[in-house]
Design a protein around this motif. Structure first.
Motif, PDB file in Angstrom:
ATOM      1  N   GLY A   1     -47.656  43.855  19.697  1.00 47.78           N
ATOM      2  CA  GLY A   1     -48.621  43.038  20.206  1.00 47.78           C
ATOM      3  C   GLY A   1     -47.778  41.613  19.893  1.00 47.78           C
ATOM      4  O   GLY A   1     -47.819  40.753  20.858  1.00 47.78           O
ATOM      5  N   VAL A   2     -47.410  41.417  18.663  1.00 46.53           N
ATOM      6  CA  VAL A   2     -46.819  40.030  18.754  1.00 46.53           C
ATOM      7  C   VAL A   2     -45.783  39.724  19.499  1.00 46.53           C
ATOM      8  O   VAL A   2     -45.455  38.763  20.273  1.00 46.53           O
ATOM      9  CB  VAL A   2     -46.040  39.831  17.113  1.00 46.53           C
ATOM     10  CG1 VAL A   2     -45.395  38.663  17.097  1.00 46.53           C
ATOM     11  CG2 VAL A   2     -47.323  40.163  16.093  1.00 46.53           C
ATOM     12  N   GLU A   3     -44.846  40.928  19.920  1.00 51.19           N
ATOM     13  CA  GLU A   3     -43.652  40.647  20.728  1.00 51.19           C
ATOM     14  C   GLU A   3     -44.239  40.493  22.064  1.00 51.19           C
ATOM     15  O   GLU A   3     -43.568  39.658  22.846  1.00 51.19           O
ATOM     16  CB  GLU A   3     -42.850  42.012  20.605  1.00 51.19           C
ATOM     17  CG  GLU A   3     -41.502  42.244  21.537  1.00 51.19           C
ATOM     18  CD  GLU A   3     -41.692  42.950  22.759  1.00 51.19           C
ATOM     19  OE1 GLU A   3     -40.719  43.041  23.502  1.00 51.19           O
ATOM     20  OE2 GLU A   3     -42.750  43.317  23.020  1.00 51.19           O
ATOM     21  N   ALA A   4     -45.208  41.306  22.552  1.00 49.04           N
ATOM     22  CA  ALA A   4     -45.735  41.324  23.884  1.00 49.04           C
ATOM     23  C   ALA A   4     -46.345  39.816  24.079  1.00 49.04           C
ATOM     24  O   ALA A   4     -45.890  39.202  24.979  1.00 49.04           O
ATOM     25  CB  ALA A   4     -46.802  42.002  24.171  1.00 49.04           C
ATOM     26  N   ALA A   5     -46.880  39.359  23.129  1.00 49.36           N
ATOM     27  CA  ALA A   5     -47.539  37.783  22.938  1.00 49.36           C
ATOM     28  C   ALA A   5     -46.315  36.874  23.252  1.00 49.36           C
ATOM     29  O   ALA A   5     -46.658  35.846  24.018  1.00 49.36           O
ATOM     30  CB  ALA A   5     -48.402  37.747  21.925  1.00 49.36           C
ATOM     31  N   LEU A   6     -45.284  36.897  22.554  1.00 47.29           N
ATOM     32  CA  LEU A   6     -44.368  35.985  22.496  1.00 47.29           C
ATOM     33  C   LEU A   6     -43.731  36.091  23.977  1.00 47.29           C
ATOM     34  O   LEU A   6     -43.380  35.057  24.414  1.00 47.29           O
ATOM     35  CB  LEU A   6     -43.185  36.066  21.632  1.00 47.29           C
ATOM     36  CG  LEU A   6     -43.542  35.966  20.055  1.00 47.29           C
ATOM     37  CD1 LEU A   6     -42.260  36.222  19.143  1.00 47.29           C
ATOM     38  CD2 LEU A   6     -44.225  34.766  19.801  1.00 47.29           C
ATOM     39  N   LYS A   7     -43.591  37.177  24.468  1.00 47.14           N
ATOM     40  CA  LYS A   7     -42.950  37.469  25.673  1.00 47.14           C
ATOM     41  C   LYS A   7     -43.785  36.639  26.951  1.00 47.14           C
ATOM     42  O   LYS A   7     -43.078  35.951  27.664  1.00 47.14           O
ATOM     43  CB  LYS A   7     -42.852  38.625  25.992  1.00 47.14           C
ATOM     44  CG  LYS A   7     -41.774  39.177  26.976  1.00 47.14           C
ATOM     45  CD  LYS A   7     -41.348  40.676  26.749  1.00 47.14           C
ATOM     46  CE  LYS A   7     -41.474  41.835  27.573  1.00 47.14           C
ATOM     47  NZ  LYS A   7     -41.533  43.322  27.241  1.00 47.14           N
ATOM     48  N   VAL A   8     -45.070  36.932  26.910  1.00 43.92           N
ATOM     49  CA  VAL A   8     -45.792  36.404  27.818  1.00 43.92           C
ATOM     50  C   VAL A   8     -45.949  35.096  27.509  1.00 43.92           C
ATOM     51  O   VAL A   8     -46.089  34.165  28.655  1.00 43.92           O
ATOM     52  CB  VAL A   8     -47.099  37.390  27.963  1.00 43.92           C
ATOM     53  CG1 VAL A   8     -47.986  37.310  26.815  1.00 43.92           C
ATOM     54  CG2 VAL A   8     -47.898  36.707  29.168  1.00 43.92           C
ATOM     55  N   LEU A   9     -46.084  34.495  26.560  1.00 44.93           N
ATOM     56  CA  LEU A   9     -46.363  33.027  26.298  1.00 44.93           C
ATOM     57  C   LEU A   9     -45.021  32.248  26.658  1.00 44.93           C
ATOM     58  O   LEU A   9     -45.247  31.085  27.067  1.00 44.93           O
ATOM     59  CB  LEU A   9     -46.781  32.710  24.840  1.00 44.93           C
ATOM     60  CG  LEU A   9     -48.256  33.492  24.429  1.00 44.93           C
ATOM     61  CD1 LEU A   9     -48.535  33.411  22.862  1.00 44.93           C
ATOM     62  CD2 LEU A   9     -49.409  32.750  25.073  1.00 44.93           C
ATOM     63  N   ARG A  10     -44.152  32.837  26.227  1.00 49.22           N
ATOM     64  CA  ARG A  10     -42.838  32.225  26.760  1.00 49.22           C
ATOM     65  C   ARG A  10     -42.485  32.101  28.377  1.00 49.22           C
ATOM     66  O   ARG A  10     -42.334  31.041  28.784  1.00 49.22           O
ATOM     67  CB  ARG A  10     -41.550  33.045  26.359  1.00 49.22           C
ATOM     68  CG  ARG A  10     -40.834  32.465  25.144  1.00 49.22           C
ATOM     69  CD  ARG A  10     -39.482  32.975  24.942  1.00 49.22           C
ATOM     70  NE  ARG A  10     -39.747  34.409  24.747  1.00 49.22           N
ATOM     71  CZ  ARG A  10     -39.425  35.132  23.533  1.00 49.22           C
ATOM     72  NH1 ARG A  10     -39.446  34.497  22.310  1.00 49.22           N
ATOM     73  NH2 ARG A  10     -39.789  36.605  23.432  1.00 49.22           N
ATOM     74  N   ARG A  11     -42.959  33.068  29.015  1.00 43.64           N
ATOM     75  CA  ARG A  11     -43.179  33.299  30.455  1.00 43.64           C
ATOM     76  C   ARG A  11     -43.767  32.323  31.081  1.00 43.64           C
ATOM     77  O   ARG A  11     -43.593  31.819  32.153  1.00 43.64           O
ATOM     78  CB  ARG A  11     -43.236  34.843  30.818  1.00 43.64           C
ATOM     79  CG  ARG A  11     -43.269  35.053  32.385  1.00 43.64           C
ATOM     80  CD  ARG A  11     -43.310  36.376  32.496  1.00 43.64           C
ATOM     81  NE  ARG A  11     -44.769  37.259  32.294  1.00 43.64           N
ATOM     82  CZ  ARG A  11     -44.922  38.347  31.668  1.00 43.64           C
ATOM     83  NH1 ARG A  11     -43.765  39.051  31.226  1.00 43.64           N
ATOM     84  NH2 ARG A  11     -46.194  38.664  31.393  1.00 43.64           N
ATOM     85  N   LYS A  12     -44.852  32.095  30.508  1.00 43.21           N
ATOM     86  CA  LYS A  12     -46.003  31.246  30.996  1.00 43.21           C
ATOM     87  C   LYS A  12     -45.973  29.853  30.813  1.00 43.21           C
ATOM     88  O   LYS A  12     -46.447  28.956  31.154  1.00 43.21           O
ATOM     89  CB  LYS A  12     -47.499  31.740  30.671  1.00 43.21           C
ATOM     90  CG  LYS A  12     -47.960  33.067  31.197  1.00 43.21           C
ATOM     91  CD  LYS A  12     -49.338  33.333  30.801  1.00 43.21           C
ATOM     92  CE  LYS A  12     -49.969  34.404  31.680  1.00 43.21           C
ATOM     93  NZ  LYS A  12     -51.396  34.740  30.936  1.00 43.21           N
ATOM     94  N   GLY A  13     -44.788  29.767  29.926  1.00 43.38           N
ATOM     95  CA  GLY A  13     -44.496  28.244  29.438  1.00 43.38           C
ATOM     96  C   GLY A  13     -45.329  27.862  28.400  1.00 43.38           C
ATOM     97  O   GLY A  13     -45.713  26.407  28.200  1.00 43.38           O
ATOM     98  N   ILE A  14     -46.364  28.590  27.843  1.00 44.35           N
ATOM     99  CA  ILE A  14     -47.363  27.934  26.817  1.00 44.35           C
ATOM    100  C   ILE A  14     -46.759  27.798  25.617  1.00 44.35           C
ATOM    101  O   ILE A  14     -46.948  26.850  24.850  1.00 44.35           O
ATOM    102  CB  ILE A  14     -48.416  29.144  26.948  1.00 44.35           C
ATOM    103  CG1 ILE A  14     -49.128  29.039  28.145  1.00 44.35           C
ATOM    104  CG2 ILE A  14     -49.423  28.611  25.719  1.00 44.35           C
ATOM    105  CD1 ILE A  14     -50.176  30.230  28.252  1.00 44.35           C
ATOM    106  N   LEU A  15     -45.845  28.704  25.082  1.00 48.05           N
ATOM    107  CA  LEU A  15     -45.090  28.237  23.952  1.00 48.05           C
ATOM    108  C   LEU A  15     -43.465  28.560  24.067  1.00 48.05           C
ATOM    109  O   LEU A  15     -43.102  29.269  24.722  1.00 48.05           O
ATOM    110  CB  LEU A  15     -45.448  29.559  22.750  1.00 48.05           C
ATOM    111  CG  LEU A  15     -46.734  29.597  22.148  1.00 48.05           C
ATOM    112  CD1 LEU A  15     -46.827  30.657  21.228  1.00 48.05           C
ATOM    113  CD2 LEU A  15     -47.026  28.133  21.398  1.00 48.05           C
ATOM    114  N   ASP A  16     -42.703  27.577  23.425  1.00 50.37           N
ATOM    115  CA  ASP A  16     -41.553  27.572  23.453  1.00 50.37           C
ATOM    116  C   ASP A  16     -40.937  28.253  22.151  1.00 50.37           C
ATOM    117  O   ASP A  16     -40.600  27.606  21.143  1.00 50.37           O
ATOM    118  CB  ASP A  16     -40.977  26.163  23.662  1.00 50.37           C
ATOM    119  CG  ASP A  16     -39.196  25.993  23.648  1.00 50.37           C
ATOM    120  OD1 ASP A  16     -38.881  27.006  23.932  1.00 50.37           O
ATOM    121  OD2 ASP A  16     -39.175  24.981  23.062  1.00 50.37           O
TER     122      ASP A  16
END
Lengths: 105, 410, 186, 315
Positions: free
Chosen positions: D83-98
């Motif tokens: 879940g953590v990995e998926a979250a980082l991936k999608v938040l990065r993709r969406k430009g929400i978290l760098d």
């Protein structure tokens, strides 16, 4: 610390201060303490590498041995946290670390 | 005037009117809120939610990571991880799946993570039954989650949207479960007005300003506590759940304003002058009870229905105020609390609410619709007649009535 | 039919598409701005086992969530289902039935106070679909007596449900049944 | 394995773990975690399974961790990490978290061989870019030394006691590496706290592969109270485990198997120290008869035969 109420704590039991476990003074657990003979020590880094705590400090502190050898680094024990396991003494290739009984007081 | 205004809001926000099952309504709502991570495992009657979401992801209609986990335990664990990392998350399950998640339910609320989960309720094994009731939901009631129970596909859709707003509110930060009838709603097609996503997104802004896993400010989540600390941290979560009622009301009001709806934490149907009240939750019980109330009114009984929409935190004052002028009340439970004084779990909540506010009313406990045992409008109408007779004689049953049980209860 | 709520039960067998047919009717009603609810009888899916699917159509929101015990219209996918579910006894107004002939209808229904909509859906569906999957054909017959919903909306939904190619054959079957169905009084 | 640290002098100075954690004096897992973090920090998020390391490092209100840390439960660390990995991936993709943070699970043998095996398998099968590190102290030490699927044959534990009929654990140790390798992930390796340079290089290598999929490292980490030896012997016993061939060091790297020093010389049995050197230092094996020791030796030989066949096929 123990007098804090539920109003004072971050939610979810989160701990926000990284590494604040250093406030646990595990040095009080010791029955024997490692003592480094700075003149015998060859600065090989092995005790530092194997310390589980870590409680062996690698300090940028120059030292000149009795025989005149110069070192830039000094290894010292963090007695606040060293639990006295003795791995350092056991692994030291030149037997520069001795385990010495803790004295009361 | 108010109606005209509401209509114009509706005209603006509604994108289209679709025929959806409650399960599909969930999927459409999850799509609308721009969820980040979905993790779920198939189980009847939940499965069509995650099938629809998988379809949305496969077609690029949602930009989310879909984790097809190997169990429900991992489903909730994965969304816990994702929520801890700052993502907006979704999962869903039913029955045995919810039981398998049970351990993590408590962890989710304990860690104060804004997880949203949909649960079409289903009977628990053994014997195995894939059919709907609320035993699984009730088994989760002490896990510290906010629990909403919806009664139509439209309400399910709206509730999921509200759930994100509630869960992520900085004053709440608790998981929200949106429950509804397995099959009788999850697989029933009804009209649902879905909204333009821009309005939904405006209503559910992201809140990254909460504790999360970030190397720039490393925090530790999921500690071990001694007896010196556990109690205080647990109380924070209990207090947050209790206080969430006010915030949930606030969110309802704002939702009503933004989307031209009329939700409250309880629903009152023909209740103002009612002598006899059926207290229900979920779609089948409340829908049939409302039909029965109409029938009873036609035949001269002042009948009403109180539907509990917010189940946890329990709306104590709202419930007590709504029924304090009634002559007699029946609480219909589609779940069991075996070994308790009365076997209806929500009955016990209602009685404790009345007692705590010093209101002494005759209330009877009725269990019905277990494992989707057919519930007819007539059954509910008969309950009004029974209440009328009890009121006349002053004699009330001192045990739970198991409606529709062959052989009757003893 | 134009009562305030119309209750329709589809009687079919697992795999014949009764649930899909009920869905299409509900979806069509919703698309026309009406209220509707549709749900199947649930259980483990078994090919060939008798199944029921329910539809309520109304101009008001549908509150009741009980099974339909006395349908206004029964849509019956084969004559042997009549006795399984006591259909002539429970149906209020119309039995829409797939049968080989009008004699077959008379023989299998016996006494019934309402009207019968008869269609040979076996023949029509086999002609258009290559096999006797009668659900869309039966929809054509149903529409003969269900004026709340128009033929075009149902056709639209059939196309959406089955996709272009298969949808077209189903629409053809539906249209032929709509024309061929006969309303009879026994 | 890519070599990031050639000698002990190259090892990084910054500490991200401890001090002040409440592990036993001489704790093997503590040494493991210290080096895991030195190699992986600061851009790493740790997901920890319930176990010794969890209870001794997060005793409220203190934490021994200087990296973001999450503990959820015992059996689900791989799922939570997914879940953590998926979250980082999608938040990065969406430009929400760098963020370029990587995700590392740290779990014990109970949380890996036994109760967590299902979630580990799920995570590996789904291909999450997570490094899963198993610190293996060969029993449930946190609850007071109960046998696990990772406990070796004949070892004493409180639930595999030495009695008049049974002599320690009846079953052999589960071959977790083969199970993991069966998922055909990019990288899996064994490591040992007695070889921190090797361990740190393996962690770095594994982290580099996470864009392709999961990685797994099995670290042997002796436990003084559980294995019943004086706490200053932790490193020596760990070293003997590898020197006697009991715990070989090797890597599974994209379908190739490679043996690391000193294990690369151990296909020749004469290069391995006698197993008795390892066993005799540990109280958990104090009851062994000569026959038992022969049996263990035979099992180790069989294991090396198996490894030799692997090396022949995939070397």
């Amino acid at each position: 610390m123990k007098q804090l109420t539920w109003k004072d704590l971050p939610i979810g039991g989160v701990v926000t201060e990284p590494g604040n476990a250093r406030k646990n003074l595990t040095g009080t657990w010791r029955t024997e303490r490692p003592v480094i003979d700075q003149d015998a020590c060859i600065r090989c880094r092995i005790c530092w590498m194997y310390c589980p705590e870590p409680a062996i400090l690698e300090l940028k502190k120059p030292y000149v041995t009795k025989t005149g050898k110069k070192y830039d680094l000094t290894y010292e024990i963090d007695y606040d946290h060293c639990k006295g396991c003795g791995i350092c003494a056991h692994e030291c290739p030149v037997k520069a670390i001795k385990m010495v009984p803790e004295v009361a007081g | 005037m108010a109606v005209a205004k509401a209509l114009s809001v509706r005209e603006e926000v509604v994108k289209e009117r679709l025929g959806l099952t409650s399960n599909y309504a969930v999927a459409y709502a999850v799509k609308a809120v721009d969820v980040d991570v979905i993790a779920a495992y198939p189980i009847t009657p939940q499965t069509t939610i995650i099938e629809k979401l998988a379809e949305f992801v496969a077609n690029g209609e949602i930009d989310a990571e879909y984790i097809p986990v190997e169990s429900e335990h991992s489903a909730l664990s994965a969304v816990v991880g994702a929520a801890a990392a700052g993502a907006r998350v979704f999962t869903a399950t039913s029955a045995q799946g919810l039981e398998f998640m049970h351990e993590v339910l408590y962890i989710t609320s304990g860690l104060r993570l804004p997880v949203v989960m949909a649960v079409p309720g289903r009977a628990l094994s053994a014997p195995i039954s894939i059919h709907g009731d609320y035993q699984d939901i009730m088994s989760a009631r002490d896990a510290g989650w906010i629990m909403l129970i919806a009664s139509s596909a439209q309400e399910v859709y709206d509730s999921i949207i509200m759930a994100y707003r509630i869960a992520e509110d900085g004053r709440v930060l608790l998981p929200v479960m949106v429950a509804y009838d397995g099959f009788l709603m999850s697989h029933t097609t009804e009209p649902v007005e879905i909204y333009h996503e821009e309005y939904v997104r405006k209503f559910t802004p992201r809140n990254l300003n909460r504790y999360r896993l970030d190397p720039r400010s490393p925090i530790t989540i999921g500690v071990i506590t001694s007896p010196d600390w556990y109690y205080e941290i647990k109380y924070q979560a209990i207090k947050a759940l209790k206080d969430s009622k006010g915030i949930i009301k606030e969110v309802h009001e704002e939702f009503n304003k933004s989307f031209g709806t009329n939700y409250d934490i309880i629903e009152k149907y023909m209740l103002d002058d009612a002598d006899y009240v059926l207290i229900t939750y979920g779609g089948a019980s409340s829908g049939n009870a409302k039909e029965a109330a109409k029938r009873a009114r036609e035949r001269g009984l002042r009948a009403g229905v109180l539907r509990i929409r917010l189940f946890r935190p329990f709306p104590t004052d709202e419930v007590v105020n709504a029924i304090k002028d009634a002559k007699a009340i029946a609480v219909i439970d589609r779940a069991l609390s075996p070994g308790n004084t009365y076997e209806g779990p929500v009955f016990n909540d209602v009685v404790s609410a009345l007692y705590s506010r010093g209101v002494d009313k005759p209330v009877i406990s009725v269990v019905h619709g277990i494992s989707q045992r057919t519930m007819l409008v007539d059954d509910f109408y008969n309950l009004y007649k029974m209440l009328d007779e009890y009121a006349k004689t002053g004699e009330y049953p001192r045990k739970t009535i198991f409606m529709g049980l062959r052989g009757g209860e003893e | 039919m134009s009562a305030s709520t119309i209750e329709i039960t589809f009687f079919g067998r697992g795999g014949q598409g009764a649930v899909t047919a009920a869905q299409i009717i509900a979806q069509a009603a919703i698309r026309r701005g009406l209220f509707a609810s549709s749900f199947p009888e649930y259980g483990a899916e078994r090919r060939g086992a008798p199944v029921r699917a329910y539809v309520r159509l109304s101009r008001e929101p549908v509150l009741a969530r009980e099974p339909i015990e006395r349908p206004d219209i029964s849509v019956v996918f084969d004559t042997r289902l009549l006795s399984v579910f006591n259909i002539p006894q429970i149906t209020k107004s119309y039995i829409v039935i797939n049968a080989l002939s009008i004699d077959d209808v008379r023989q299998s229904i016996g006494k019934f106070s309402g009207k019968v909509v008869y269609v040979n859906a076996y023949e029509i569906s086999t002609k258009h679909l290559g096999k006797p999957i009668v659900n869309t054909t039966m929809l054509g017959a149903l529409l003969k007596v269900l004026d709340l919903i128009d033929l075009d909306t149902v056709k639209e939904l059939v196309l959406e449900t089955f996709g272009k190619r298969l949808g077209k054959s189903n629409v053809d079957a539906l249209e032929e049944a709509y024309k061929a169905a006969e309303v009879v009084v026994l | 394995m890519k070599v990031y640290f050639r000698t002990i002098k190259d090892l990084p100075v910054d500490e991200y773990f401890g001090p002040g954690q409440l592990t036993c004096a001489g704790c093997g897992p503590s040494i493991a975690v210290r080096w895991l973090l030195k190699a992986a920090a600061p851009d790493v998020i740790v997901v920890n399974a319930t176990g010794c390391i969890e209870v001794t490092t997060t005793s409220y209100p203190y934490t021994a961790w200087s990296v973001p840390y999450l503990h959820v439960a015992f059996e689900n660390s791989a799922a939570a990490a997914s879940g953590v990995e998926a979250a980082l991936k999608v938040l990065r993709r969406k430009g929400i978290l760098d963020t370029k943070a990587k995700v590392m699970v740290i779990a014990g043998d109970g949380g890996t061989f036994d109760i967590g095996l299902q979630s580990l398998s799920g995570m590996l099968e789904r291909g999450h870019g997570v490094l899963y590190v198993l610190y293996d102290n060969e029993a449930y030490m946190n609850t007071g030394i109960q046998r696990s699927g990772g406990t070796p044959h004949f070892a004493w534990t409180t639930t595999s006691p030495v009695g008049s009929k049974l002599r320690g654990k009846v079953q052999r140790k589960k071959d977790i590496m083969s199970i993991v390798i069966g998922h055909h992930i990019p990288y899996a390796a064994t490591a040992n706290i007695a070889y921190p340079i090797d361990l740190a290089n393996k962690v770095k290598t594994a982290l580099d592969y996470l864009d392709e999929g999961p990685a797994f490292i099995h670290v042997l980490a002796p436990c003084p109270p559980g294995w019943r030896y004086p706490e200053d012997m932790t490193v020596e016993i760990a070293r003997l485990a590898t020197e006697t061939g009991y715990f070989p060091l090797y890597e599974w790297d994209h379908g190739r198997i490679r043996f690391n020093p000193p294990s690369n010389a151990h296909f020749d049995k004469s290069k391995r120290k006698p197993i008795i050197e390892y066993l005799k230092r540990q109280g958990r094996f104090a009851h062994l008869t000569e026959e038992d020791i022969k049996e263990i030796e035979k099992e180790i030989d069989e294991y090396w035969d198996y490894l030799a066949r692997l090396a022949k096929a995939f070397g």
